[in-house]
Scaffold this motif. Structure first.
Motif, short mmCIF file in Angstrom:
data_model
loop_
_atom_site.label_atom_id
_atom_site.label_comp_id
_atom_site.label_asym_id
_atom_site.label_seq_id
_atom_site.Cartn_x
_atom_site.Cartn_y
_atom_site.Cartn_z
N MET A 133 10.94 28.77 -16.31
CA MET A 133 9.65 28.92 -15.65
C MET A 133 8.53 28.97 -16.68
SD MET A 133 8.56 29.06 -12.65
CE MET A 133 7.35 29.63 -11.56
N ASP A 134 8.81 29.60 -17.80
CA ASP A 134 7.80 29.70 -18.85
C ASP A 134 7.50 28.32 -19.45
OD1 ASP A 134 6.04 31.03 -20.54
OD2 ASP A 134 7.55 31.07 -22.14
N GLU A 135 8.52 27.45 -19.46
CA GLU A 135 8.34 26.11 -20.01
C GLU A 135 7.40 25.27 -19.15
OE1 GLU A 135 8.62 23.18 -22.70
OE2 GLU A 135 9.53 25.16 -22.90
N ILE A 136 7.39 25.50 -17.85
CA ILE A 136 6.50 24.75 -16.95
C ILE A 136 5.05 25.02 -17.30
CG2 ILE A 136 5.72 24.57 -14.55
CD1 ILE A 136 8.59 24.91 -13.70
N PHE A 137 4.72 26.29 -17.51
CA PHE A 137 3.34 26.64 -17.84
C PHE A 137 2.96 26.14 -19.24
CE2 PHE A 137 4.32 29.96 -14.66
CZ PHE A 137 3.40 29.56 -13.71
N ARG A 138 3.92 26.09 -20.14
CA ARG A 138 3.63 25.60 -21.48
C ARG A 138 3.46 24.08 -21.50
NH1 ARG A 138 7.86 27.91 -25.25
NH2 ARG A 138 7.37 29.77 -24.10
N SER A 139 4.20 23.37 -20.64
CA SER A 139 4.14 21.91 -20.62
C SER A 139 2.98 21.38 -19.79
CB SER A 139 5.44 21.35 -20.07
OG SER A 139 6.52 21.71 -20.89
N TYR A 140 2.64 22.08 -18.73
CA TYR A 140 1.64 21.56 -17.80
C TYR A 140 0.41 22.46 -17.72
CZ TYR A 140 5.50 18.62 -16.42
OH TYR A 140 6.53 17.74 -16.42
N TRP A 141 -0.05 22.96 -18.84
CA TRP A 141 -1.23 23.82 -18.86
C TRP A 141 -2.47 23.07 -18.44
CZ3 TRP A 141 -5.14 22.09 -21.86
CH2 TRP A 141 -4.80 21.16 -22.84
N TRP A 142 -2.51 21.77 -18.68
CA TRP A 142 -3.69 20.98 -18.39
C TRP A 142 -3.93 20.83 -16.89
CZ3 TRP A 142 -2.40 16.73 -15.58
CH2 TRP A 142 -1.07 16.33 -15.64
N LEU A 143 -2.92 21.11 -16.06
CA LEU A 143 -3.12 21.05 -14.61
C LEU A 143 -4.04 22.14 -14.08
CD1 LEU A 143 0.39 20.09 -13.24
CD2 LEU A 143 -1.72 18.77 -13.13
N LEU A 144 -4.31 23.15 -14.91
CA LEU A 144 -5.24 24.19 -14.48
C LEU A 144 -6.64 23.62 -14.27
CD1 LEU A 144 -4.16 27.15 -16.77
CD2 LEU A 144 -3.76 26.87 -14.33
N PHE A 145 -7.05 22.62 -15.05
CA PHE A 145 -8.39 22.06 -14.91
C PHE A 145 -8.59 21.33 -13.59
CE2 PHE A 145 -7.84 22.58 -19.50
CZ PHE A 145 -8.96 23.36 -19.77
N PRO A 146 -7.72 20.39 -13.20
CA PRO A 146 -7.92 19.77 -11.89
C PRO A 146 -7.81 20.76 -10.73
CG PRO A 146 -6.29 18.52 -13.15
CD PRO A 146 -6.63 19.74 -13.93
N LEU A 147 -6.91 21.72 -10.86
CA LEU A 147 -6.79 22.72 -9.80
C LEU A 147 -8.04 23.58 -9.70
CD1 LEU A 147 -3.08 23.84 -10.24
CD2 LEU A 147 -4.06 22.43 -8.42
N ALA A 148 -8.64 23.92 -10.84
CA ALA A 148 -9.88 24.69 -10.82
C ALA A 148 -11.02 23.86 -10.23
CB ALA A 148 -10.23 25.16 -12.23
N PHE A 149 -11.10 22.57 -10.59
CA PHE A 149 -12.14 21.71 -10.00
C PHE A 149 -11.95 21.60 -8.49
CE2 PHE A 149 -12.48 19.57 -14.30
CZ PHE A 149 -13.65 20.25 -14.63
N PHE A 150 -10.71 21.49 -8.04
CA PHE A 150 -10.44 21.43 -6.61
C PHE A 150 -10.86 22.73 -5.93
CE2 PHE A 150 -7.52 22.28 -3.09
CZ PHE A 150 -7.85 21.22 -2.26
N ALA A 151 -10.54 23.86 -6.53
CA ALA A 151 -10.89 25.15 -5.94
C ALA A 151 -12.41 25.34 -5.87
CB ALA A 151 -10.26 26.29 -6.73
N PHE A 152 -13.12 24.99 -6.95
CA PHE A 152 -14.58 25.13 -6.93
C PHE A 152 -15.22 24.14 -5.97
CE2 PHE A 152 -14.06 27.24 -11.14
CZ PHE A 152 -14.60 28.46 -10.75
N GLY A 153 -14.66 22.95 -5.84
CA GLY A 153 -15.18 21.98 -4.87
C GLY A 153 -14.99 22.47 -3.44
#
Length: 151
Positions: free
Chosen positions: A1-21
């Protein structure tokens, strides 16, 4: 599970843009709902609503900055002319073609001459995509030069 967050940290940006939109759209919905409720209150009382409220309801989807209104001599007609003849004209089409072509050439160069291990395939993928975009822009530039927009 820790590897998912380490490998796909960049997905936080699109998710944050989606949430703010989504938050922005919800706030716009609430603002529209409040204006309509105020208009309903005026009509239930039998009063005429103020013209500012009606104008705000009419122009709700077209929110332009008012800071430039004293400098906007021609209004929408000039902006439409600018978009149609300047940004969509042959000059800008050829410029887009040259920029995307040079970026594609840079990625092709990096794909073959980069000394970083494991990046040649990713550079080739980006170079293929940019080459397709450059060819599309070339076709658009040829068409915009052959058939210029009517004035």
């Amino acid at each position: 599970m820790d590897e998912i967050f380490r490998s796909y940290w960049w997905l936080l940006f699109p998710l944050a843009f989606f949430a703010f939109g989504a938050w922005d759209r919800w706030l716009a919905y609430q603002r529209s709902k409040d204006r309509l409720e105020l208009l309903r209150t005026y009509t239930n009382q039998g009063k005429d609503p103020p013209p500012e409220l009606i104008k705000a309801l009419r122009d709700e989807e077209e929110e332009e900055p008012t800071a430039y209104e004293p400098y906007d001599r021609y209004g929408r007609r000039y902006r439409r002319h600018y978009l149609r003849y300047r940004l969509l004209g042959p000059y800008w089409a050829w410029r887009r073609t040259l920029v995307t072509g040079s970026v594609a050439a840079g990625f092709w160069f990096a794909a073959y001459y980069a000394d970083l291990p494991g990046v040649d395939w990713s550079f080739q993928l980006v170079a293929i995509i940019m080459s397709c975009v450059a060819v599309g822009n070339l076709i658009a530039a040829i068409f915009s030069s052959t058939f210029p927009p009517r004035r």
